[in-house]
Motif scaffolding. Structure first.
Motif, PDB file in Angstrom:
ATOM      1  N   SER A 109      41.219  46.864  44.059  1.00 59.31           N
ATOM      2  CA  SER A 109      40.631  46.800  45.408  1.00 59.31           C
ATOM      3  C   SER A 109      40.346  45.373  45.876  1.00 59.31           C
ATOM      4  O   SER A 109      39.970  45.165  47.031  1.00 59.31           O
ATOM      5  N   ASN A 110      40.514  44.394  45.012  1.00 58.40           N
ATOM      6  CA  ASN A 110      40.204  42.991  45.359  1.00 58.40           C
ATOM      7  C   ASN A 110      41.418  42.359  46.051  1.00 58.40           C
ATOM      8  O   ASN A 110      42.219  41.656  45.441  1.00 58.40           O
ATOM      9  N   ARG A 111      41.542  42.630  47.346  1.00 59.64           N
ATOM     10  CA  ARG A 111      42.758  42.254  48.077  1.00 59.64           C
ATOM     11  C   ARG A 111      42.978  40.745  48.110  1.00 59.64           C
ATOM     12  O   ARG A 111      44.106  40.279  48.001  1.00 59.64           O
ATOM     13  N   GLU A 112      41.888  39.985  48.266  1.00 64.53           N
ATOM     14  CA  GLU A 112      42.019  38.514  48.319  1.00 64.53           C
ATOM     15  C   GLU A 112      42.634  38.001  47.023  1.00 64.53           C
ATOM     16  O   GLU A 112      43.571  37.201  47.036  1.00 64.53           O
ATOM     17  N   ALA A 113      42.084  38.484  45.903  1.00 65.42           N
ATOM     18  CA  ALA A 113      42.556  37.992  44.602  1.00 65.42           C
ATOM     19  C   ALA A 113      43.977  38.476  44.324  1.00 65.42           C
ATOM     20  O   ALA A 113      44.815  37.708  43.837  1.00 65.42           O
ATOM     21  N   VAL A 114      44.256  39.742  44.653  1.00 70.86           N
ATOM     22  CA  VAL A 114      45.602  40.269  44.401  1.00 70.86           C
ATOM     23  C   VAL A 114      46.627  39.451  45.190  1.00 70.86           C
ATOM     24  O   VAL A 114      47.692  39.091  44.682  1.00 70.86           O
ATOM     25  N   ARG A 115      46.276  39.080  46.434  1.00 68.73           N
ATOM     26  CA  ARG A 115      47.206  38.262  47.241  1.00 68.73           C
ATOM     27  C   ARG A 115      47.357  36.856  46.667  1.00 68.73           C
ATOM     28  O   ARG A 115      48.451  36.292  46.648  1.00 68.73           O
ATOM     29  N   LEU A 116      46.229  36.303  46.252  1.00 72.84           N
ATOM     30  CA  LEU A 116      46.263  34.955  45.647  1.00 72.84           C
ATOM     31  C   LEU A 116      47.221  34.932  44.453  1.00 72.84           C
ATOM     32  O   LEU A 116      48.068  34.034  44.332  1.00 72.84           O
ATOM     33  N   GLY A 130      40.543  53.603  36.310  1.00 75.37           N
ATOM     34  CA  GLY A 130      39.082  53.734  36.297  1.00 75.37           C
ATOM     35  C   GLY A 130      38.380  52.724  35.421  1.00 75.37           C
ATOM     36  O   GLY A 130      37.277  52.957  34.935  1.00 75.37           O
ATOM     37  N   TYR A 131      38.978  51.567  35.233  1.00 75.99           N
ATOM     38  CA  TYR A 131      38.469  50.576  34.265  1.00 75.99           C
ATOM     39  C   TYR A 131      37.133  49.970  34.701  1.00 75.99           C
ATOM     40  O   TYR A 131      36.245  49.728  33.887  1.00 75.99           O
ATOM     41  N   PHE A 132      36.991  49.707  36.003  1.00 80.11           N
ATOM     42  CA  PHE A 132      35.755  49.077  36.481  1.00 80.11           C
ATOM     43  C   PHE A 132      34.797  50.163  36.970  1.00 80.11           C
ATOM     44  O   PHE A 132      35.078  50.872  37.936  1.00 80.11           O
ATOM     45  N   VAL A 133      33.683  50.291  36.287  1.00 81.20           N
ATOM     46  CA  VAL A 133      32.708  51.322  36.621  1.00 81.20           C
ATOM     47  C   VAL A 133      31.395  50.638  36.980  1.00 81.20           C
ATOM     48  O   VAL A 133      30.932  49.751  36.262  1.00 81.20           O
ATOM     49  N   SER A 134      30.813  51.003  38.120  1.00 81.63           N
ATOM     50  CA  SER A 134      29.490  50.463  38.456  1.00 81.63           C
ATOM     51  C   SER A 134      28.668  51.556  39.121  1.00 81.63           C
ATOM     52  O   SER A 134      29.232  52.460  39.769  1.00 81.63           O
ATOM     53  N   ASN A 137      29.196  53.696  42.588  1.00 82.25           N
ATOM     54  CA  ASN A 137      30.529  53.462  43.147  1.00 82.25           C
ATOM     55  C   ASN A 137      31.582  54.274  42.387  1.00 82.25           C
ATOM     56  O   ASN A 137      31.401  54.596  41.216  1.00 82.25           O
ATOM     57  N   GLU A 138      32.657  54.587  43.106  1.00 87.71           N
ATOM     58  CA  GLU A 138      33.801  55.223  42.454  1.00 87.71           C
ATOM     59  C   GLU A 138      34.414  54.242  41.452  1.00 87.71           C
ATOM     60  O   GLU A 138      34.456  53.030  41.732  1.00 87.71           O
ATOM     61  N   PRO A 139      34.899  54.721  40.303  1.00 87.77           N
ATOM     62  CA  PRO A 139      35.598  53.811  39.385  1.00 87.77           C
ATOM     63  C   PRO A 139      36.822  53.197  40.077  1.00 87.77           C
ATOM     64  O   PRO A 139      37.441  53.838  40.917  1.00 87.77           O
ATOM     65  N   VAL A 140      37.121  51.956  39.727  1.00 84.51           N
ATOM     66  CA  VAL A 140      38.246  51.239  40.342  1.00 84.51           C
ATOM     67  C   VAL A 140      39.239  50.882  39.239  1.00 84.51           C
ATOM     68  O   VAL A 140      38.854  50.459  38.149  1.00 84.51           O
ATOM     69  N   ASP A 141      40.526  51.055  39.544  1.00 80.62           N
ATOM     70  CA  ASP A 141      41.560  50.694  38.567  1.00 80.62           C
ATOM     71  C   ASP A 141      41.628  49.177  38.379  1.00 80.62           C
ATOM     72  O   ASP A 141      41.416  48.419  39.330  1.00 80.62           O
ATOM     73  N   ALA A 142      41.948  48.756  37.171  1.00 80.28           N
ATOM     74  CA  ALA A 142      42.255  47.342  36.915  1.00 80.28           C
ATOM     75  C   ALA A 142      43.766  47.188  36.885  1.00 80.28           C
ATOM     76  O   ALA A 142      44.469  48.016  36.295  1.00 80.28           O
ATOM     77  N   LEU A 143      44.249  46.153  37.545  1.00 78.06           N
ATOM     78  CA  LEU A 143      45.660  45.798  37.432  1.00 78.06           C
ATOM     79  C   LEU A 143      45.773  44.681  36.410  1.00 78.06           C
ATOM     80  O   LEU A 143      44.950  43.756  36.398  1.00 78.06           O
ATOM     81  N   ILE A 144      46.769  44.779  35.557  1.00 75.51           N
ATOM     82  CA  ILE A 144      47.083  43.666  34.667  1.00 75.51           C
ATOM     83  C   ILE A 144      48.255  42.933  35.308  1.00 75.51           C
ATOM     84  O   ILE A 144      49.320  43.531  35.529  1.00 75.51           O
ATOM     85  N   LEU A 145      48.017  41.691  35.678  1.00 78.24           N
ATOM     86  CA  LEU A 145      49.048  40.883  36.322  1.00 78.24           C
ATOM     87  C   LEU A 145      49.543  39.845  35.333  1.00 78.24           C
ATOM     88  O   LEU A 145      48.766  39.299  34.552  1.00 78.24           O
ATOM     89  N   ARG A 146      50.846  39.570  35.398  1.00 77.26           N
ATOM     90  CA  ARG A 146      51.421  38.625  34.439  1.00 77.26           C
ATOM     91  C   ARG A 146      52.470  37.770  35.110  1.00 77.26           C
ATOM     92  O   ARG A 146      53.142  38.218  36.042  1.00 77.26           O
ATOM     93  N   ARG A 147      52.575  36.539  34.631  1.00 78.05           N
ATOM     94  CA  ARG A 147      53.642  35.656  35.097  1.00 78.05           C
ATOM     95  C   ARG A 147      54.314  35.041  33.873  1.00 78.05           C
ATOM     96  O   ARG A 147      53.629  34.520  32.979  1.00 78.05           O
ATOM     97  N   ASP A 148      55.646  35.131  33.835  1.00 80.73           N
ATOM     98  CA  ASP A 148      56.397  34.452  32.764  1.00 80.73           C
ATOM     99  C   ASP A 148      56.330  32.961  33.005  1.00 80.73           C
ATOM    100  O   ASP A 148      56.336  32.513  34.157  1.00 80.73           O
TER     101      ASP A 148
END
Ligand SMILES: CC(C)(COP(=O)(O)OP(=O)(O)OC[C@H]1O[C@@H](n2cnc3c(N)ncnc32)[C@H](O)[C@@H]1OP(=O)(O)O)[C@@H](O)C(=O)NCCC(=O)NCCS
Length: 152
Positions: A109-116, A130-134, A137-148
């Motif tokens: 859900s962190n659009r600024e960071a995902v775009r960055l 559902g990795y981020f739970v607070s 609030n509804e649980p939010v998925d975590a994306l694992i981003l990678r760059r070679d």
């Protein structure tokens, strides 16, 4: 813009910036412990050299992989390229330390960071449902981003 590599004595600056950017902030002590670790390194940046730091990044390079542990820019200094500057510096350092890739976790859900990160060449490599739970609030998925990364 102005930036430099971080030292253990910068733990208060990290905790201050982080505390202004995240609900679950990390303590000064946590930053000190991380910065004391040989495989961990960080950078701080500001729009003006005399104005105090406004952006920070902490990363780790181990086992041939780099990881961005945290990246934040205080609200008043955003969208001026500070985070991108630090991210580029960290990627250079990760390459110098012999890693073949760099990854991180971000709330979907962190659009600024995902775009960055997309702009910096990161691609989705995985998802933790559902990795981020607070509380409240509804649980939010975590994306694992990678760059070679190219070999150093
Ligand atoms: C995400 C964050 C670190 C970006 O810091 P920043 O210094 O403003 O980032 P930059 O100025 O380098 O922005 C680089 C790119 O990111 C994207 N971006 C950043 N903020 C954005 C926003 N509010 N809306 C859309 N895109 C955005 C854009 O592509 C931008 O490039 P552009 O300005 O040329 O369009 C900052 O918003 C922040 O600290 N957020 C809270 C903490 C956080 O979420 N950290 C990341 C956790 S993994």
């Amino acid at each position: 813009m102005w930036m430099r590599a971080a030292a253990v004595a910068d733990a208060p600056a990290f905790a201050s910036i982080h505390g202004r950017c995240f609900e679950q902030n990390w303590s000064e002590r946590s930053f000190r412990t991380l910065l004391q670790d040989d495989v961990v390194f960080g950078f701080l940046a500001a729009t003006q050299p005399e104005g105090g730091f406004e952006s920070c990044l902490l990363a780790r390079a181990a086992g041939g992989e780099g990881e961005i542990l945290t990246l934040a820019t205080v609200p008043g200094a955003r969208r001026k390229g500070l985070a991108s500057l630090l991210l580029n510096a960290a990627i250079e350092q990760v390459i110098r330390r012999g890693a073949s890739g760099v990854f991180l976790e971000v709330r979907e859900s962190n659009r600024e960071a995902v775009r960055l990160y997309a702009k910096a060449g990161f691609r989705t490599a995985g998802r933790r449902a559902g990795y981020f739970v607070s509380a409240g609030n509804e649980p939010v998925d975590a994306l694992i981003l990678r760059r070679d990364l190219p070999a150093s």
